[in-house]
Motif scaffolding. Structure first.
Motif, PDB file in Angstrom:
ATOM      1  N   GLY A  13       0.818  -1.209   0.000  1.00 45.01           N
ATOM      2  CA  GLY A  13       0.000   0.000   0.000  1.00 45.01           C
ATOM      3  C   GLY A  13       0.853   1.261   0.000  1.00 45.01           C
ATOM      4  N   VAL A  14       1.932   1.250   0.775  1.00 43.72           N
ATOM      5  CA  VAL A  14       2.846   2.410   0.773  1.00 43.72           C
ATOM      6  C   VAL A  14       3.417   2.588  -0.635  1.00 43.72           C
ATOM      7  CG1 VAL A  14       5.022   3.301   1.671  1.00 43.72           C
ATOM      8  CG2 VAL A  14       3.398   2.182   3.226  1.00 43.72           C
ATOM      9  N   LEU A  15       3.805   1.452  -1.251  1.00 45.03           N
ATOM     10  CA  LEU A  15       4.352   1.509  -2.612  1.00 45.03           C
ATOM     11  C   LEU A  15       3.295   1.998  -3.597  1.00 45.03           C
ATOM     12  CD1 LEU A  15       6.190  -1.887  -2.348  1.00 45.03           C
ATOM     13  CD2 LEU A  15       7.318   0.317  -2.637  1.00 45.03           C
ATOM     14  N   ALA A  16       2.041   1.594  -3.360  1.00 44.13           N
ATOM     15  CA  ALA A  16       0.955   2.028  -4.249  1.00 44.13           C
ATOM     16  C   ALA A  16       0.872   3.543  -4.278  1.00 44.13           C
ATOM     17  CB  ALA A  16      -0.371   1.432  -3.777  1.00 44.13           C
ATOM     18  N   LEU A  17       1.004   4.150  -3.089  1.00 42.32           N
ATOM     19  CA  LEU A  17       0.921   5.609  -3.016  1.00 42.32           C
ATOM     20  C   LEU A  17       2.067   6.238  -3.822  1.00 42.32           C
ATOM     21  CD1 LEU A  17      -0.528   8.027  -1.742  1.00 42.32           C
ATOM     22  CD2 LEU A  17       1.089   7.882   0.156  1.00 42.32           C
ATOM     23  N   LEU A  18       3.268   5.680  -3.678  1.00 44.09           N
ATOM     24  CA  LEU A  18       4.418   6.230  -4.402  1.00 44.09           C
ATOM     25  C   LEU A  18       4.234   6.092  -5.917  1.00 44.09           C
ATOM     26  CD1 LEU A  18       7.299   4.788  -2.173  1.00 44.09           C
ATOM     27  CD2 LEU A  18       6.310   7.077  -2.116  1.00 44.09           C
ATOM     28  N   VAL A  19       3.723   4.942  -6.342  1.00 47.41           N
ATOM     29  CA  VAL A  19       3.527   4.712  -7.778  1.00 47.41           C
ATOM     30  C   VAL A  19       2.476   5.674  -8.318  1.00 47.41           C
ATOM     31  CG1 VAL A  19       2.665   3.035  -9.463  1.00 47.41           C
ATOM     32  CG2 VAL A  19       4.281   2.303  -7.710  1.00 47.41           C
ATOM     33  N   THR A  20       1.358   5.789  -7.588  1.00 47.32           N
ATOM     34  CA  THR A  20       0.288   6.688  -8.039  1.00 47.32           C
ATOM     35  C   THR A  20       0.789   8.127  -8.147  1.00 47.32           C
ATOM     36  OG1 THR A  20      -1.269   5.287  -6.878  1.00 47.32           O
ATOM     37  CG2 THR A  20      -2.049   7.455  -7.504  1.00 47.32           C
ATOM     38  N   LEU A  21       1.534   8.552  -7.122  1.00 46.38           N
ATOM     39  CA  LEU A  21       1.999   9.944  -7.147  1.00 46.38           C
ATOM     40  C   LEU A  21       3.022  10.173  -8.246  1.00 46.38           C
ATOM     41  CD1 LEU A  21       2.243  10.746  -3.339  1.00 46.38           C
ATOM     42  CD2 LEU A  21       0.591  11.640  -4.986  1.00 46.38           C
ATOM     43  N   THR A  22       3.701   9.121  -8.675  1.00 46.04           N
ATOM     44  CA  THR A  22       4.655   9.294  -9.773  1.00 46.04           C
ATOM     45  C   THR A  22       3.927   9.351 -11.118  1.00 46.04           C
ATOM     46  OG1 THR A  22       6.229   8.046  -8.472  1.00 46.04           O
ATOM     47  CG2 THR A  22       6.789   8.424 -10.767  1.00 46.04           C
TER      48      THR A  22
ATOM     49  N   LYS B 173       4.734  13.647 -10.323  1.00 50.43           N
ATOM     50  CA  LYS B 173       5.903  12.875 -10.750  1.00 50.43           C
ATOM     51  C   LYS B 173       6.931  12.724  -9.632  1.00 50.43           C
ATOM     52  CE  LYS B 173       8.530  13.419 -14.641  1.00 50.43           C
ATOM     53  NZ  LYS B 173       8.739  13.983 -15.982  1.00 50.43           N
ATOM     54  N   LEU B 174       6.493  12.073  -8.568  1.00 48.90           N
ATOM     55  CA  LEU B 174       7.248  12.048  -7.320  1.00 48.90           C
ATOM     56  C   LEU B 174       8.623  11.401  -7.428  1.00 48.90           C
ATOM     57  CD1 LEU B 174       6.963  12.618  -4.234  1.00 48.90           C
ATOM     58  CD2 LEU B 174       6.184  10.261  -4.044  1.00 48.90           C
ATOM     59  N   LEU B 175       8.688  10.173  -7.927  1.00 51.06           N
ATOM     60  CA  LEU B 175       9.937   9.405  -7.873  1.00 51.06           C
ATOM     61  C   LEU B 175      10.753   9.571  -9.146  1.00 51.06           C
ATOM     62  CD1 LEU B 175       8.595   5.960  -6.556  1.00 51.06           C
ATOM     63  CD2 LEU B 175       9.634   7.769  -5.201  1.00 51.06           C
ATOM     64  N   PRO B 176      12.089   9.437  -9.056  1.00 46.51           N
ATOM     65  CA  PRO B 176      12.901   9.329 -10.277  1.00 46.51           C
ATOM     66  C   PRO B 176      12.651   7.965 -10.922  1.00 46.51           C
ATOM     67  CG  PRO B 176      14.260   9.018  -8.334  1.00 46.51           C
ATOM     68  CD  PRO B 176      12.882   9.358  -7.835  1.00 46.51           C
ATOM     69  N   PRO B 177      13.036   7.784 -12.205  1.00 48.06           N
ATOM     70  CA  PRO B 177      12.654   6.554 -12.905  1.00 48.06           C
ATOM     71  C   PRO B 177      13.128   5.268 -12.228  1.00 48.06           C
ATOM     72  CG  PRO B 177      14.121   7.914 -14.244  1.00 48.06           C
ATOM     73  CD  PRO B 177      13.699   8.738 -13.095  1.00 48.06           C
ATOM     74  N   ASP B 178      14.364   5.231 -11.723  1.00 50.58           N
ATOM     75  CA  ASP B 178      14.843   3.970 -11.151  1.00 50.58           C
ATOM     76  C   ASP B 178      13.999   3.571  -9.932  1.00 50.58           C
ATOM     77  OD1 ASP B 178      15.852   6.214  -9.911  1.00 50.58           O
ATOM     78  OD2 ASP B 178      17.783   5.323  -9.391  1.00 50.58           O
ATOM     79  N   TRP B 179      13.675   4.557  -9.097  1.00 46.77           N
ATOM     80  CA  TRP B 179      12.850   4.254  -7.928  1.00 46.77           C
ATOM     81  C   TRP B 179      11.425   3.920  -8.325  1.00 46.77           C
ATOM     82  CZ3 TRP B 179      13.957   3.052  -3.102  1.00 46.77           C
ATOM     83  CH2 TRP B 179      15.270   3.301  -2.660  1.00 46.77           C
ATOM     84  N   PHE B 180      10.952   4.565  -9.382  1.00 48.27           N
ATOM     85  CA  PHE B 180       9.589   4.273  -9.832  1.00 48.27           C
ATOM     86  C   PHE B 180       9.467   2.812 -10.258  1.00 48.27           C
ATOM     87  CE2 PHE B 180       6.769   3.792 -13.558  1.00 48.27           C
ATOM     88  CZ  PHE B 180       5.559   3.958 -12.914  1.00 48.27           C
ATOM     89  N   TYR B 181      10.418   2.355 -11.079  1.00 48.21           N
ATOM     90  CA  TYR B 181      10.317   0.975 -11.567  1.00 48.21           C
ATOM     91  C   TYR B 181      10.539  -0.020 -10.438  1.00 48.21           C
ATOM     92  CZ  TYR B 181      10.165   2.988 -16.231  1.00 48.21           C
ATOM     93  OH  TYR B 181       9.788   3.698 -17.344  1.00 48.21           O
ATOM     94  N   LEU B 182      11.399   0.366  -9.473  1.00 44.79           N
ATOM     95  CA  LEU B 182      11.602  -0.500  -8.313  1.00 44.79           C
ATOM     96  C   LEU B 182      10.302  -0.602  -7.502  1.00 44.79           C
ATOM     97  CD1 LEU B 182      14.628  -0.322  -5.889  1.00 44.79           C
ATOM     98  CD2 LEU B 182      12.336  -0.588  -5.010  1.00 44.79           C
ATOM     99  N   ALA B 183       9.686   0.557  -7.236  1.00 46.83           N
ATOM    100  CA  ALA B 183       8.462   0.576  -6.428  1.00 46.83           C
ATOM    101  C   ALA B 183       7.337  -0.180  -7.135  1.00 46.83           C
ATOM    102  CB  ALA B 183       8.041   2.017  -6.154  1.00 46.83           C
ATOM    103  N   LEU B 184       7.281  -0.034  -8.465  1.00 48.18           N
ATOM    104  CA  LEU B 184       6.208  -0.698  -9.210  1.00 48.18           C
ATOM    105  C   LEU B 184       6.393  -2.219  -9.166  1.00 48.18           C
ATOM    106  CD1 LEU B 184       3.701  -0.317 -10.897  1.00 48.18           C
ATOM    107  CD2 LEU B 184       5.120   0.052 -12.900  1.00 48.18           C
ATOM    108  N   THR B 185       7.649  -2.665  -9.286  1.00 45.00           N
ATOM    109  CA  THR B 185       7.931  -4.099  -9.205  1.00 45.00           C
ATOM    110  C   THR B 185       7.516  -4.646  -7.841  1.00 45.00           C
ATOM    111  OG1 THR B 185       9.817  -3.782 -10.684  1.00 45.00           O
ATOM    112  CG2 THR B 185       9.754  -5.838  -9.432  1.00 45.00           C
ATOM    113  N   ALA B 186       7.958  -3.946  -6.784  1.00 48.02           N
ATOM    114  CA  ALA B 186       7.661  -4.432  -5.436  1.00 48.02           C
ATOM    115  C   ALA B 186       6.165  -4.350  -5.141  1.00 48.02           C
ATOM    116  CB  ALA B 186       8.444  -3.618  -4.410  1.00 48.02           C
TER     117      ALA B 186
END
Lengths: 573, 184
Positions: free
Chosen positions: A40-49, A55-68
């Motif tokens: 759920g925490v990751l969901a928030l980060l992905v949505t905000l990106t 566009k909260l996260l940089p690309p590497d963190w975005f793809y990491l968060a989306l995977t997790a």
């Protein structure tokens, strides 16, 4: 070694809990909820990106968060909770001791180790390969190994479930056939068995490839076999959450299945045909023929879709019949108006049912139509679809069931009951809106799994229309609403389980098997008969039938709108 | 007995169907058949079907074929990278390479003409997403996918990758130009 045969009877529900099974159900459910928290925490980060304005996260963190996010939600949360449901459906509903609790604990710890290992690999940063981990893109070996260990653990748990059925039969803890909910759980477990087998067939060679022992994995072969695992595991969810719908209809309304025959046949159709759905993901791939695609993507003439349409009628139909028999027999919809909308167990289940059917079901058939897939494949329409099926459908149904489990299983009073009343609405409706706007943006071509729809840094960027940006913005706001609903759920469940007031039962004790347990009902010799004098025009559930017809009309219209749209794009063959 | 209890009647399969269930099953099954037969119907009467033609090949062989087309049909170059823009003759074989993280070369096609478009990846999985038409096809390494396409309207289109392919996935985009046929 003595077998633990201690049981307790829940004073408010009359359900019977085997001591080791109870503990296992609790721990599996808790592990699921912890995964849900991380996801759920990751969901928030992905949505905000994906909100273009944030566009909260940089690309590497975005793809990491989306995977997790994908793994923690779709695999770990759902499967841990499903194992809890399986044990409940076998041990509690059959009033039967759980077979081999020690093996079940080994399965649990294997799943925990696998989940941690997989998460470790992803958060280390070198395994941002998405949930699907398509080769030739490679992840760290621990990524695959973690998944394999988790799957082996889950498979062992499924076997414990089957073993419990055997024990129940041998020790005659029930009469006649197993309850419908257990039958649905058996369906889920059978699908789980061949699903996990497909997972093993593809993940083990991929693991060997990641450590250098296998030189090449064909990308098309990977996708074909992997989806035998990836899609089929969603069918476990469908079988499990449909069982949960039936269970909640029984718990809240005392609803009987309209007819055992129809509901059970629909589950059998799942077993026979759901496994073909790997093809849904390969409709836009080269190297497979149209004949193969059409047969498999339609589950052999949509027989599994038929099964879902049947459950979609018989679950609310059973509720309607129960309500009408209680006296809410006026007009088409008195039964629905007078339903307990303030009970989160019911409201969650009902939003789950309607959202799954209207949003998830219809959109799923669109994507799964060979030609229509061309205008949908890999757009954000796809996650729009599966958030309607797996989140509104499965997750919300499981959340609804939790409100029933906290008092009976954890013997705690629900904390924040006022918030619990609203939780299914905030979460369910937020998630429905989230799905709808994802699908809308997908129709305009916005890709899924994409860091920036403005293509910053690209030499030849594409410019999406303003409407697409607007839809992504509304999607993100709805997503935040859903995250708030999810946080409410976590607050209520974690609060209740750890800090809720204990429900003390005077004279509580666990008793050895049989003693103090209701004797199984003797078989009734009455002639099979239909329902009494309720309903309208010979229909016992006319309101449900009207709802079903509204569903069908929406389905037909939307289906042909999509064909119309397809007919306007460039001719190709 | 409810769904969480064993059926009260041992021979539950003899309970007659309620009319509402029977009617719905018939309606739903008919609809399922309609949806099923819609797919073969579209293969016969519809114009948008994904081709079944594909060949296994190697990146080297595929790049060589693409290079030959580029050598023959390049009309100009675009961007600072000097990406060739090719204008192949109508009806010919047109090659497009997808790779980390671009499409190569840029295609210029004529409105109303039919082409045999070949697509393949030379490394990972990629996506072919033609915007704003919204035609989406998966691109595999090692599988040369051949489809006939007919652009219907002149304009500048985008090809974007919509299969996640790593950190610069979001920069993988290109153009496809459709122009009026040259008067000969």
């Amino acid at each position: 070694m003595a077998v633990n045969r201690n049981f307790r009877t829940c004073p408010s529900t009359g359900l019977v809990y085997h001591e080791p099974a109870e503990k296992l159900i609790r721990w599996n459910a808790v592990a699921g909820v912890v995964s849900l928290l991380v996801g759920g925490v990751l969901a928030l980060l992905v949505t905000l990106t994906r909100w273009p304005a944030v566009k909260l996260l940089p690309p590497d963190w975005f793809y990491l968060a989306l995977t997790a996010h994908g793994l923690d939600m779709l695999v770990f949360w759902i499967i841990f909770f499903e194992i809890a449901v399986l044990y409940f459906a076998a041990s509690t509903l059959l009033k039967c001791r759980l077979a081999t609790p020690k093996v079940a604990w080994a399965a649990f710890w294997l799943m925990i180790v696998g989940a941690l290992m997989n998460n470790f690999a992803v958060f280390k940063g070198d395994s941002s390969v998405m949930f699907t981990s398509y080769v030739p893109m490679g992840a760290h070996p621990l990524f695959y190994l973690g998944l394999i260990l988790f799957a082996v653990g889950a498979l062992i748990a499924v076997f414990v479930f089957f073993g419990t059925l055997v024990v129940g039969k041998a020790e005659k803890t029930y009469n006649g056939s197993v309850p419908l909910v257990t039958f649905g759980a058996i369906t889920a477990a059978i699908i789980a068995t061949f699903t996990i087998a497909a997972g093993a067939i593809i993940l083990i060679p991929t693991f060997l490839w990641s450590v250098g022992l296998v030189s090449h994995i064909d990308s098309l072969m990977y996708r074909t076999v992997w989806w035998g695992f990836g899609h089929s595991s969603q069918q476990i969810n469908v079988a499990a959450h449909v069982s949960v719908w039936y269970a909640i209809a029984a718990i809240v309304f005392g609803a009987k299945p309209m007819s055992e025959k129809v509901s059970r046949m629909a589950f059998v159709l799942y077993i026979l045909f759901l496994q073909l759905a790997s093809a849904h993901h390969l409709l836009a791939d080269p190297g497979l023929t149209s004949n193969w695609k059409i047969f498999n993507t339609s589950y052999a003439m949509y027989l599994a879709v038929l099964a879902s349409m049947v459950h979609g009628l018989t679950v609310p139909g059973a509720i309607e019949v129960a309500q009408r028999e209680k006296g809410f027999n006026k007009g088409f919809f008195e039964w629905l108006r007078k339903a307990p909308w303030g009970n989160p167990c019911f409201s969650g289940m009902f939003i789950s049912l309607v959202g799954f059917g209207f949003l998830g079901g219809i959109s799923g058939v669109m994507m799964g139509t060979e030609q229509l897939n061309l205008i949908i494949h890999n757009t954000i329409y796809v996650p729009g679809h599966f958030h309607a099926t797996v989140v509104v459908g499965t997750t919300l149904a499981f959340m609804a069931l939790t409100y029933f489990l906290i008092p009976t299983l954890f013997r705690r009073e629900l904390m924040f009951p006022g918030m619990a009343k609203w939780q299914p609405y905030v979460y369910g409706l937020g998630m429905c809106a989230f799905s709808v706007f994802m699908m809308g943006a997908g129709t305009l071509g916005v890709p899924r799994r994409h860091w920036d729809m403005a293509f910053s840094g690209a030499i030849l960027p594409h410019e999406f229309p303003g409407t697409a940006y607007l839809m992504m913005g509304i999607m993100a706001v709805s997503g935040i609403a859903a995250v708030v609903g999810g946080a409410m759920y976590l607050l209520i469940t974690v609060g209740s389980v750890f800090f809720g007031r204990k429900i003390e039962t005077p004279g509580f004790k666990r008793v050895p098997v049989r003693e103090g347990m209701a004797p199984p009902p003797a078989p009734v010799a009455v002639a099979p008969a239909g329902h009494g004098a309720i309903g309208l025009g010979g229909f016992v559930a006319p309101g449900t039938f009207v709802l079903a017809m509204i569903f069908l009309v929406s389905f037909v219209l939307y289906y042909f709108v999509n064909w119309k749209y397809l007919s306007t794009v460039w001719p190709m063959n | 007995m409810t769904a969480i209890h064993s059926p009260a009647q041992r021979v539950w399969w003899k309970q007659p169907l309620d009319r509402v269930e029977g009617t719905w099953i018939v309606i739903a099954f008919v609809w399922c058949l309609v949806m099923f037969f819609m797919m073969p119907y579209w293969h016969i009467y519809g114009k948008q079907n994904l081709s079944n033609e594909a060949y296994r090949t190697t990146p080297e062989a595929y790049v060589a074929k693409t290079q030959a087309m580029v050598d023959k049909y390049t009309v100009r170059t675009a961007t600072e990278q000097n990406i060739p823009v090719v204008h192949p003759v109508p009806g010919s074989d047109v090659y497009l390479i997808a790779r980390l993280w671009n499409f190569w070369p840029i295609l210029e096609l004529e409105e109303g003409q039919t082409y045999k478009l070949h697509i393949m990846s030379t490394d990972w999985l990629h996506g072919f997403s033609l915007q704003p038409e919204n035609i989406n096809v998966q691109i595999h390494p090692g599988y040369e996918h051949v489809m006939t396409i007919t652009p219907t309207k002149e304009g500048t289109y985008s090809i974007i990758c919509n299969e996640y392919c790593g950190i610069n996935h979001h920069t993988m985009a290109s153009k496809l130009y459709v122009v009026k046929p040259k008067k000969s």
